[in-house]
Design a protein around this motif. Structure first.
Motif, PDB file in Angstrom:
ATOM      1  N   SER A  11      -5.819  16.269  -8.735  1.00 39.65           N
ATOM      2  CA  SER A  11      -6.156  15.527  -7.515  1.00 39.65           C
ATOM      3  C   SER A  11      -6.399  14.046  -7.778  1.00 39.65           C
ATOM      4  O   SER A  11      -5.954  13.183  -7.001  1.00 39.65           O
ATOM      5  CB  SER A  11      -7.395  16.143  -6.851  1.00 39.65           C
ATOM      6  N   ARG A  12      -7.103  13.732  -8.878  1.00 44.30           N
ATOM      7  CA  ARG A  12      -7.421  12.323  -9.125  1.00 44.30           C
ATOM      8  C   ARG A  12      -6.185  11.538  -9.555  1.00 44.30           C
ATOM      9  O   ARG A  12      -5.996  10.390  -9.165  1.00 44.30           O
ATOM     10  CB  ARG A  12      -8.523  12.190 -10.176  1.00 44.30           C
ATOM     11  N   LEU A  13      -5.328  12.152 -10.354  1.00 40.72           N
ATOM     12  CA  LEU A  13      -4.107  11.470 -10.773  1.00 40.72           C
ATOM     13  C   LEU A  13      -3.216  11.176  -9.562  1.00 40.72           C
ATOM     14  O   LEU A  13      -2.555  10.137  -9.507  1.00 40.72           O
ATOM     15  CB  LEU A  13      -3.347  12.314 -11.801  1.00 40.72           C
ATOM     16  N   LYS A  14      -3.231  12.076  -8.581  1.00 37.23           N
ATOM     17  CA  LYS A  14      -2.471  11.833  -7.354  1.00 37.23           C
ATOM     18  C   LYS A  14      -3.024  10.622  -6.602  1.00 37.23           C
ATOM     19  O   LYS A  14      -2.267   9.806  -6.068  1.00 37.23           O
ATOM     20  CB  LYS A  14      -2.509  13.070  -6.449  1.00 37.23           C
ATOM     21  N   GLU A  15      -4.360  10.499  -6.581  1.00 37.49           N
ATOM     22  CA  GLU A  15      -4.981   9.338  -5.932  1.00 37.49           C
ATOM     23  C   GLU A  15      -4.594   8.046  -6.648  1.00 37.49           C
ATOM     24  O   GLU A  15      -4.288   7.035  -6.009  1.00 37.49           O
ATOM     25  CB  GLU A  15      -6.505   9.485  -5.938  1.00 37.49           C
ATOM     26  N   VAL A  16      -4.626   8.092  -7.983  1.00 36.99           N
ATOM     27  CA  VAL A  16      -4.243   6.923  -8.771  1.00 36.99           C
ATOM     28  C   VAL A  16      -2.796   6.547  -8.465  1.00 36.99           C
ATOM     29  O   VAL A  16      -2.468   5.379  -8.236  1.00 36.99           O
ATOM     30  CB  VAL A  16      -4.408   7.198 -10.283  1.00 36.99           C
ATOM     31  N   GLY A  17      -1.916   7.550  -8.444  1.00 31.94           N
ATOM     32  CA  GLY A  17      -0.509   7.304  -8.167  1.00 31.94           C
ATOM     33  C   GLY A  17      -0.287   6.722  -6.788  1.00 31.94           C
ATOM     34  O   GLY A  17       0.511   5.789  -6.611  1.00 31.94           O
ATOM     35  N   SER A  18      -0.993   7.254  -5.792  1.00 29.92           N
ATOM     36  CA  SER A  18      -0.834   6.776  -4.420  1.00 29.92           C
ATOM     37  C   SER A  18      -1.293   5.324  -4.296  1.00 29.92           C
ATOM     38  O   SER A  18      -0.619   4.486  -3.672  1.00 29.92           O
ATOM     39  CB  SER A  18      -1.630   7.663  -3.467  1.00 29.92           C
ATOM     40  N   ARG A  19      -2.454   5.014  -4.903  1.00 26.49           N
ATOM     41  CA  ARG A  19      -2.997   3.658  -4.827  1.00 26.49           C
ATOM     42  C   ARG A  19      -2.085   2.659  -5.553  1.00 26.49           C
ATOM     43  O   ARG A  19      -1.796   1.577  -5.056  1.00 26.49           O
ATOM     44  CB  ARG A  19      -4.405   3.637  -5.439  1.00 26.49           C
ATOM     45  N   ALA A  20      -1.615   3.059  -6.743  1.00 24.84           N
ATOM     46  CA  ALA A  20      -0.757   2.161  -7.520  1.00 24.84           C
ATOM     47  C   ALA A  20       0.607   1.996  -6.866  1.00 24.84           C
ATOM     48  O   ALA A  20       1.176   0.901  -6.865  1.00 24.84           O
ATOM     49  CB  ALA A  20      -0.595   2.701  -8.943  1.00 24.84           C
ATOM     50  N   ARG A  21       1.126   3.065  -6.302  1.00 26.93           N
ATOM     51  CA  ARG A  21       2.467   3.008  -5.725  1.00 26.93           C
ATOM     52  C   ARG A  21       2.548   1.991  -4.591  1.00 26.93           C
ATOM     53  O   ARG A  21       3.541   1.250  -4.474  1.00 26.93           O
ATOM     54  CB  ARG A  21       2.888   4.393  -5.229  1.00 26.93           C
ATOM     55  N   SER A  22       1.527   1.926  -3.756  1.00 27.15           N
ATOM     56  CA  SER A  22       1.564   0.966  -2.646  1.00 27.15           C
ATOM     57  C   SER A  22       1.598  -0.467  -3.163  1.00 27.15           C
ATOM     58  O   SER A  22       2.296  -1.334  -2.611  1.00 27.15           O
ATOM     59  CB  SER A  22       0.360   1.175  -1.722  1.00 27.15           C
ATOM     60  N   GLU A  23       0.876  -0.738  -4.250  1.00 27.47           N
ATOM     61  CA  GLU A  23       0.880  -2.075  -4.843  1.00 27.47           C
ATOM     62  C   GLU A  23       2.227  -2.372  -5.505  1.00 27.47           C
ATOM     63  O   GLU A  23       2.751  -3.487  -5.415  1.00 27.47           O
ATOM     64  CB  GLU A  23      -0.242  -2.191  -5.888  1.00 27.47           C
ATOM     65  N   ILE A  24       2.791  -1.369  -6.175  1.00 23.27           N
ATOM     66  CA  ILE A  24       4.087  -1.561  -6.846  1.00 23.27           C
ATOM     67  C   ILE A  24       5.193  -1.751  -5.815  1.00 23.27           C
ATOM     68  O   ILE A  24       6.109  -2.559  -6.005  1.00 23.27           O
ATOM     69  CB  ILE A  24       4.388  -0.371  -7.785  1.00 23.27           C
ATOM     70  N   ASN A  25       5.122  -1.013  -4.709  1.00 22.61           N
ATOM     71  CA  ASN A  25       6.089  -1.202  -3.623  1.00 22.61           C
ATOM     72  C   ASN A  25       6.086  -2.651  -3.143  1.00 22.61           C
ATOM     73  O   ASN A  25       7.137  -3.263  -2.927  1.00 22.61           O
ATOM     74  CB  ASN A  25       5.764  -0.280  -2.441  1.00 22.61           C
ATOM     75  N   ALA A  26       4.871  -3.197  -2.975  1.00 23.64           N
ATOM     76  CA  ALA A  26       4.744  -4.586  -2.514  1.00 23.64           C
ATOM     77  C   ALA A  26       5.286  -5.558  -3.555  1.00 23.64           C
ATOM     78  O   ALA A  26       5.951  -6.546  -3.222  1.00 23.64           O
ATOM     79  CB  ALA A  26       3.287  -4.897  -2.198  1.00 23.64           C
ATOM     80  N   LEU A  27       5.019  -5.279  -4.821  1.00 23.38           N
ATOM     81  CA  LEU A  27       5.489  -6.150  -5.901  1.00 23.38           C
ATOM     82  C   LEU A  27       7.010  -6.183  -5.976  1.00 23.38           C
ATOM     83  O   LEU A  27       7.619  -7.255  -6.112  1.00 23.38           O
ATOM     84  CB  LEU A  27       4.918  -5.668  -7.243  1.00 23.38           C
ATOM     85  N   LEU A  28       7.632  -5.007  -5.889  1.00 29.53           N
ATOM     86  CA  LEU A  28       9.082  -4.913  -6.062  1.00 29.53           C
ATOM     87  C   LEU A  28       9.854  -5.068  -4.757  1.00 29.53           C
ATOM     88  O   LEU A  28      11.078  -5.216  -4.770  1.00 29.53           O
ATOM     89  CB  LEU A  28       9.437  -3.572  -6.714  1.00 29.53           C
TER      90      LEU A  28
END
Length: 329
Positions: free
Chosen positions: A284-301
């Motif tokens: 569950s926590r790794l999924k939260e980390v992935g979700s939070r990071a993915r939104s930032e990476i989407n914005a970056l790329l």
């Protein structure tokens, strides 16, 4: 500070000098851990180039942010917080700060308004004074951060205490979160830079590579909600960023722009118990980390990505020279 010098913004509202002179150079932001250096870097650049966290010692590299103006180009170096090291990693981070200070034109010494001057601040000040003894050292600007957190009387007293710490070229009170006095600070720093041509293209905001920025965004997401020693035990390596067939084999590369972008990264911790904390119950926590990071990476790329995270144990990596090298330190 001499009689001619003053607290910028309080009595000095002037901008950079006129007359067509262009200035360019390197500016290191230094200070104890968690004094707002990364937040200030992002505020000056106008885009997120350094991760931020309430956890101390978040910054591990000398991240360069680039501010290009008509009259100047300021290359910001956001250094790790200077602290009493307890590991080989800590020693290397402190060495990185000292090496950086020897190569820049201006040092922005960050001193938070909501904290009294302490031994760590005096330690940095002594280092800076020593650097300026007997040779031309960098110009030093005191940047009093987080002024939005204190009242006028507390700020006034703090500014007087800062003035007594060492012979600063100028003192600038700012709030990076509120954007207060950021323009004043840029004008002050510009005045301290040497005359010279622009060093980077107009549209370049950082020297960080794409993969470095992605790994830092993942680490930032992983730092949320963890406590004690775990923040310092997390390292992230981007294994690959690859375009794959969205309808076929998830591991078959395709031409750029024609498939689904996949980022594969590994989070390293030092013990099995830490691995369990990062992953969480049922992942569950790794999924939260992935979700939070993915939104930032989407914005970056500028596009949606699929983020594939793995967690591995690299025992006591902060104290192991070989593992530090493999992890980029």
């Amino acid at each position: 500070m001499s009689d001619e010098q003053q607290v910028a913004g309080a009595a000095d509202g002037t901008g950079a000098e006129s007359g067509g002179v262009h200035r360019a150079g390197f500016v290191a932001l230094v200070g104890r851990p968690n004094v707002g250096k990364s937040t200030l870097t992002n505020a000056l650049v106008g885009e997120k180039v350094a991760i931020t966290s309430t956890k101390p010692q978040t910054t591990r590299r000398a991240i360069r942010g680039i501010v290009t103006r008509e009259d100047s180009q300021i290359i910001l170096v956001d250094t790790p917080g200077v602290h009493r090291p307890r590991t080989l990693l800590g020693e290397r981070l402190n060495d990185l700060v000292r090496e950086t200070l020897g190569e820049v034109d201006v040092v922005g010494f960050c001193l938070p308004a909501d904290q009294k001057i302490g031994p760590g601040d005096r330690f940095i000040a002594e280092d800076l004074v020593e650097m300026r003894t007997g040779r031309r050292g960098p110009r030093v600007v005191a940047i009093v951060t987080k002024i939005d957190l204190v009242g006028r009387d507390v700020l006034a007293e703090h500014l007087m205490n800062v003035d007594q710490l060492m012979d600063f070229d100028e003192i600038v009170p700012i709030s990076a979160v509120k954007g207060e006095q950021i323009d004043v600070l840029m004008d002050v720093v510009t005045r301290q830079l040497p005359e010279g041509p622009q060093l980077y293209p107009d549209d370049q905001l950082t020297e960080e590579t794409r993969d470095d920025r992605i790994s830092e965004l993942i680490r930032e997401a992983a730092l949320e909600g963890v406590r004690d020693e775990l923040p310092h035990s997390i390292a992230v390596v981007v294994e690959e960023v690859v375009e794959v067939d969205p309808d076929g084999d998830a591991f078959t590369p395709v031409e750029p722009g024609t498939g689904r972008l996949v980022v594969r990264a590994t989070l390293f911790v030092e013990r099995d118990s830490q691995k369990g904390i990062i992953i969480g119950r049922g992942g569950s926590r790794l999924k939260e980390v992935g979700s939070r990071a993915r939104s930032e990476i989407n914005a970056l790329l500028g596009r949606k990505v699929h983020l594939d995270l793995r967690v591995k144990v690299a025992k006591e990596w902060q104290r192991d020279p070989k593992q530090l090298g493999r992890l980029g330190f």
